[in-house]
Structures are given as C-alpha cells and as structure tokens.
Design an enzyme around this catalytic site. Structure first.
Site, short mmCIF file in Angstrom:
data_model
loop_
_atom_site.label_atom_id
_atom_site.label_comp_id
_atom_site.label_asym_id
_atom_site.label_seq_id
_atom_site.Cartn_x
_atom_site.Cartn_y
_atom_site.Cartn_z
CG HIS A 166 8.47 2.55 -6.04
ND1 HIS A 166 7.22 2.93 -5.59
CD2 HIS A 166 8.49 2.88 -7.36
CE1 HIS A 166 6.54 3.47 -6.57
NE2 HIS A 166 7.28 3.44 -7.66
CB SER A 187 5.04 3.74 -10.08
OG SER A 187 5.77 4.86 -9.66
CG ASP A 234 7.87 3.02 -2.05
OD1 ASP A 234 8.85 3.70 -2.35
OD2 ASP A 234 6.97 2.70 -2.86
#
Length: 742
Positions: free
Chosen positions: A710, A603, A678
């Site tokens: 994600h 991330s 995602d």
C-alpha cells in the site's frame, strides 16, 4: 500486464528525468526531494527517556540511507550523543517473516530498515532491540547480546524479570537473565494464534499486541484468536521477478471476523483462566489493561456495529467480568476508539470521550463522572498524568484548530487549562511514566520538526534536535525559493466551516497558474490542513509553477462528531461536495487558471479522485488515483462497517459509495496507480475499475508497481512522482484551451 507496465515505466522515467531540471537556481528537483540526506533534517524517531531520565534514546536514519535506522543515546546531563546499536554491525540482514512484514505494514513502518522499535528494561540497565527477526539485549556500553531468534512482538515485563514474545503462533516467556524460553500457551497453529493481534485490530483499532503483563510479572493476559471463519482471499503478490500467491484471511465488510478470546495465565504457563467476554462472540476486543495494583483487568469490549463500548472489570483469578460503564453512539454515529486514557493508583480513571459531541477528558471515580475539559474543540492526545501532584498534560486544539498545543490541567480545577507551548507551532508531546519531563516536538510551515526536552512548566531544558535551517542543513540551499503557506476558510453547503491551505509561486500580475489540488477526505484520520511542516514535495511543485492546495472536508477528524458524522452511510457524498466547493473557490481567484486544476489522492484519497471525476465531470482537468478502494465490500469489517454498516442491511449505501460501475462515466484524464503486492487495499480494487473502463472504451492511464504494497515509495519515489508529473504536464499544464463556442 507486467511487460506492458515495465515498458511504460521505462519510457515515462526517461521523460520525467528529462523534465526534472530546476526552473531557476536554488529550485528543488525530484532527485533531491527523495535523495539523501533527508531535506527535513535528521529526524529522531521513537524518542524515549530512560527510567532514571539520564539517557534519551531515539532511532535515527543514516545520512547516506535515510530509511535505515540505528539506535542512539543522548546523555541529558552532558549533552553528549553516541550511536548505541549500529543496525549494520549487529543485524544479520536476514529476511523477515511474512508475519513481521505484515505487522510492519500495519504499523506504517513497512519501508523502514534496521531497528524500527526498541524498549527500555525497567531497571534502566539494558534495552530490548528486535532486529532482522532476532531479539537482542543491548547494554549501555553498546554491547548487544542475542537473546533468541524468530521473536514476534517482544516486550520486557514490568519488573524486568522476563521477556515475552510470540513464536510459531504461541506465546513464549524467557528470563531476562539468559535461561531458555518456555511456551506459556499451547495449540497455536493453522488458523489459531496466541499472543498476537488479529488483522483488523492492527490495521483499524491500532492495537498491535495480543498479550499484557501484570505489574508484578506473575501473570499475563493473552489473546487467542481463530481465523477459521474468516474469508480466504487469494492475493497475488506480483513482484518484478515472479509472483507469490497468498491465501490471506481477510475479513471483508459483512463477512465473519476472527473468533477472539481472552485468557489469564501464570508466567510459567500454569493456571490458565478464560475471561468472560459475554454471550455474543461477534465483538471486538478493543483494549486490555491491568489495574496498577494488578488486582483486576480493565477490558474494552466493542460491539460489531461499533455503537457500544463496554468497559469491563475482570477478576483475573476467575475470569468473571462486570460492566463498569458504557459509551454509546447515536443512531447516525459510531464510537471512535482512543488510547487517551490512564488508570490511576487511587482506582480512578482519566478517560477521553465524545459524549458531549467533542473529544474531551473526564475523570471516572467510584461510579461518578467529572468532566475535565469542555468546549467546541477537541483533546487530541493525553501526554501524561502526574498523580502525585494531581496534574494532567494533554494535547488539544483549544486555541486554534490548525495548531495542536500542549496544556496542563490541575485535577482540582477542571476546565482551567495552562498552555505550555508556543503559538505559531503545531506541537506533539510525550512524557516519562512519572510525568516529570516532557519531550516536545514542534514544526510550522517554514521549519521542519524540532525536538526538545522540557520541564513540566514547558520550559525548554535542552535541544534534542534543534534542526535549524541554517548553513549546513540539507534544506538551507533551497530556503530562498521556499514559499509561505496561506490559510483560510470557506463554507460548506450546510454552513460548516472548511479550512484550506494554499502555497503559491511568487505571483506575477496578469498570470494564471495551474493548481495541484491534493486531498484525502476520509474519516477516522487526522486533519490535513495544519500549521505544520508539510515536507519538501509541495515546495517542489510550487517551484515547478503549480499552486498547491488542500482542504479538510466534512467527515474528517478533529472537528467534533457533528462535522464527522455527516459521512455516516454516505461515503462519496459530502466529501466530494466539499472538495467541489474548494475547486469553485479556486476558480474565483484571479491568479488561478480554472481550466487547469489537477487533483491527487492516495488510499481513501485515491477513492475520492475517482468519485470526484465520476460525480463532477469537467471540474478537474485531470486526476491521479493512488491505491483506491473502489468497492467497499472488498475492504475490512472494522473500518468499513463503522461508516457504512452491514452491507446485508444497507446494500444501497454500499452500491452508491462504490466507484466501479460509474467509472465508465469518467470523461477527464485519469492516472490509476497501485502497488501490485498491496495486502491492505487489494490490487483487485484497481483492476476492477481498469476492466470496467476498458470494457466501456473509456480512456485512462495506469502505472502498477511490482513488489510494492500500500506504500509505494522508497527507491521508486522519484519514478512515481516523475510519472505523476509527466501525466499532469501532458494533460493539464500543456492542455490546449477549448475552442470558443459558436
């Protein structure tokens, strides 16, 4: 692309499994790290006390399926425990709606199955249990009665008369006695939603509901939002067997947000009143609370630039609002929202503020402020308030920035704290509403999380989950190879203290070791370096001969605003410099192979991996970038504008923070990973980098996961980490030394 990814996946999985063998007896394997039962022990989640304190309920994973949760109850008088609701027997196994799937992603429970949340009825005789899209009422004998289907965001009213929920984008109320549900709002359809929290509220403001019951069950405050102005992003959710296309309303930085309004309505749907949120419609509805007597609403209104937070007092009969007080950020700072506040029956307010540069507690009463805690440390949580005895229970980093402890504070003696938990542990704590009992969770680098019930002095009354690593514990067979965590500090360029954590294999004289350098680096999140249980994966890496290392850079949370604010309009700068300082420190150590430092992040950490290779070539032997944001204009308004501002006003900050154009400068081995469904950091972020590197003939490797969002984990965790470690074995561990310079 799907066929290519599948072939590579099969090939790499074979390599990874072949390499995944213990280097000596008692060492971990990837299969065991991600297998059942969980090596950290059976950890209860969502631990709550019944209103009378006689039962302690929690969600527990099954021994043979650690991501499926069931509801358990422990009798605090006898210590006897039993499963209250079996998710396999009660649930239908039905497919969740897309709205609920997205809410679970926002709440970070997207990988969990079975029961992921529940709520006690105020009378303590039943528990509301959402399961597989339906809503059940479970009694204490274990019987579960289905109340209704297709219920989103269910809650029991404060006096236990009703259950509220969202269906078809409208708010419904149903008497808990079993009568039929009725809609209290109308017009929810298309882009209009009632009773829900909009995307950025869930993802970035940690507000997951859009309606709030009055204390007497008579009225509700209800959010209405309209997504019509929000940009429509065409998102492909690429699965293994096909692709679904979603027209997702996603507010990218600099684009319009949803239009948000707030109303008060009677529980029968009559008497709707609109709340006056001011003349500027471009604001954030941050928090909504009823005063304990139900006579007013307290509404937190945040400006679009997140530099102003107004506390509004609203008359629910008229919707008229007045400003009680305002929090303001400096020119190069922002407001951090918090849930650490409490409305008192006497009309005062316990409130966390960063107005003196650190997160501390204050009491607001009759227009006057009293600071309750003070010093160069932060309050990290408000565990409870005992109004009858004038006592506040808080979590903070007063004694050690690496150890969260629980403290008690008498309101009559501000600044005088009594620590209730033991040094050597990182602690968390919650309380029942009356603040008469504590549920304390704690861990340290050698002990997975333990949970116990305590009195208000901190004295342990009974174990909820002792979880001792003794014979029979899942981690016990690997305890002999467990290596201790070491902690230390270095200085940043501006003199700031940076804390690091390191785990090494047993060091052999004269031998140099490769480093697995993990990072996150982003703002708005908790620190990564703490004296807490770090999981089995770092120990597996150490068993494989890696040194595990991580460091908290400037811009991260829990160190005060001056430390955090250095990332303001400067993403990809100070945090890259501080990670470089960590790498240089590692290279100064005699047991580190400075040519074999690999870096990994997910991330924001994935973004950091790219920036670190782009800005400091040759420092890292290889990098893994998981689900990175690569162009901040692709990410959402509330998070991105908090740190970078409006892209129309400061395009330079967005241009310099982006990681796409400069990816062609990468010269070190890179593995790019992303979930192909995602809905938070869109796959576009990674495909932009892939296309740029391909266009410029810049070599890299990638692994995309069909159907995963994600969070890439669960059933593919072993494959994911096998892929990562195969890449690092080839590019780092077995890297040929550079030829000597003539």
């Amino acid at each position: 692309m799907r066929a290519w990814v599948t072939m590579v996946a099969l090939g790499w999985a074979g390599i990874a499994m072949a390499a995944d063998t213990p280097t000596k007896p008692g060492d971990l394997t990837l299969a065991r790290v991600f297998g059942n039962p969980d090596l950290a022990g059976q950890q209860p989640r969502a631990v709550k006390l019944s209103p009378d304190g006689t039962l302690l309920t929690s969600l527990k994973p099954r021994a043979d399926e650690k991501e499926r949760l069931d509801l358990w109850a422990l009798d605090t008088r006898t210590g006897q425990e039993r499963m209250l609701v079996d998710s396999k027997k009660v649930g239908t196994g039905a497919e969740l709606s897309e709205a609920e799937k997205m809410q679970r992603e926002r709440a970070r429970v997207g990988g969990a199955k079975g029961i992921v949340t529940y709520e006690w009825a105020p009378d303590g005789k039943s528990i509301l249990v959402p399961l597989d899209g339906d809503l059940y009422l479970a009694t204490l004998d274990g019987h579960a009665r289905r109340l209704t289907g297709a219920a989103l965001n269910p809650t029991v009213s404060p006096r236990g008369g009703y259950v509220g929920f969202v269906r078809d984008q409208n708010l419904f109320v149903q008497p808990l006695g079993g009568d039929t549900a009725h809609a209290v709002t109308q017009g929810g359809a298309g882009t209009v939603h009632w009773g829900e929290a909009e995307f950025v509220a869930q993802e970035e403001m940690h507000r997951f509901t859009g309606y709030w019951w009055s204390p007497d069950d008579r009225r509700l405050a209800v959010e209405r939002f309209d997504e019509a102005p929000v940009h429509v992003a065409t998102r492909a959710s690429i699965g293994a067997a096909g692709t679904s296309i979603y027209q997702q309303r996603y507010p990218g930085a600099g684009t319009p947000n949803a239009l948000v309004e707030l109303y008060v309505v009677n529980a029968d749907g009559t008497g709707q009143v609109k709340v006056d949120l001011g003349s500027d419609p471009d604001i954030y509805l941050a928090r909504v609370d009823w005063t304990p007597d139900g006579g007013a609403l307290l509404v937190q209104r945040e400006s679009r630039d997140q530099k102003t937070l107004d506390m509004l007092r609203v008359d629910p009969a008229t919707g008229h609002a007045t400003v009680l007080f305002t929090e303001r950020a400096g020119a190069r700072s922002w407001i951090n929202l918090s849930d650490d506040y409490r409305l008192m029956k006497d009309g005062s307010l316990i409130w966390r503020s960063e107005r003196d540069g650190y997160g501390h507690l204050y009491r607001y009463a009759k227009g006057q402020w009293t600071q309750l805690t003070k010093g160069p440390w932060v309050v990290t949580g408000l565990a409870g308030v005992d109004e009858a005895h004038g006592r506040v229970y808080l979590l903070g980093l007063k004694d050690d920035v690496l150890e969260q402890q629980l403290y008690a504070l008498d309101l009559a003696h501000p600044g005088q704290l009594t620590r209730l938990t033991e040094p050597g542990w990182s602690n968390g704590a919650t309380m029942n509403s009356a603040a008469t009992k504590l549920i304390v969770s704690r861990s340290n680098p050698a002990q997975p999380t333990q949970v116990y019930l305590a009195d208000t002095s901190g004295k342990r009354l009974s174990w909820i989950n002792q979880n001792a690593v003794v014979a029979g514990h899942p981690y016990y067979p690997y305890l002999a190879s467990h290596q201790p965590s070491k902690f230390g500090t270095i200085k940043a360029a501006d003199g700031s203290t940076l804390h690091w954590e390191m785990i090494t294999p047993p060091l052999e004289p004269g031998r140099k070791y490769p480093v697995f350098f993990q990072h996150y680096g982003g703002p708005g999140t908790g620190q990564v370096v703490t004296r807490a249980w770090g999981g089995a994966l770092p120990q597996y890496l150490v068993d494989r001969g890696w040194i595990f290392f991580q460091i908290d850079n400037r811009g991260s949370y829990n160190r005060g605003k001056a430390f955090e604010d250095q990332i303001y309009h400067a993403m990809g700068t100070v945090e890259v410099a501080d990670q470089l300082a960590g790498a240089n420190y590692l290279k100064s150590l005699p047991f580190v192979d400075g040519a074999k430092i690999a870096t990994y992040g997910w991330s924001y950490g994935g973004y950091m991996s790219l920036k670190m290779l782009e800005k400091t070539p040759g420092v890292y032997a290889a990098a893994v970038s998981g689900a990175p944001v690569t162009d901040w204009q692709l990410y959402d308004t509330h998070y991105t504008e908090r740190y970078l501002g409006d892209p129309a006003r400061d395009p330079k900050s967005y241009a310099t923070s982006a990681a796409v154009e400069d990816s062609s400068r990468i010269r070190d081995p890179l593995l790019l990973i992303h979930g192909m469904a995602d809905d938070n950091v869109f796959l576009t972020n990674s495909t932009l980098v892939a296309a740029q590197m391909q266009k410029t003939n810049t070599p890299f490797e990638m692994m995309f996961y069909p159907g995963y969002t994600h969070r890439v984990g669960g059933p593919v965790s072993e494959h994911l980490w096998g892929t990562i470690l195969d890449f690092l074995d080839r590019t780092v561990v077995n890297k040929e030394p550079a030829p000597p310079q003539p």
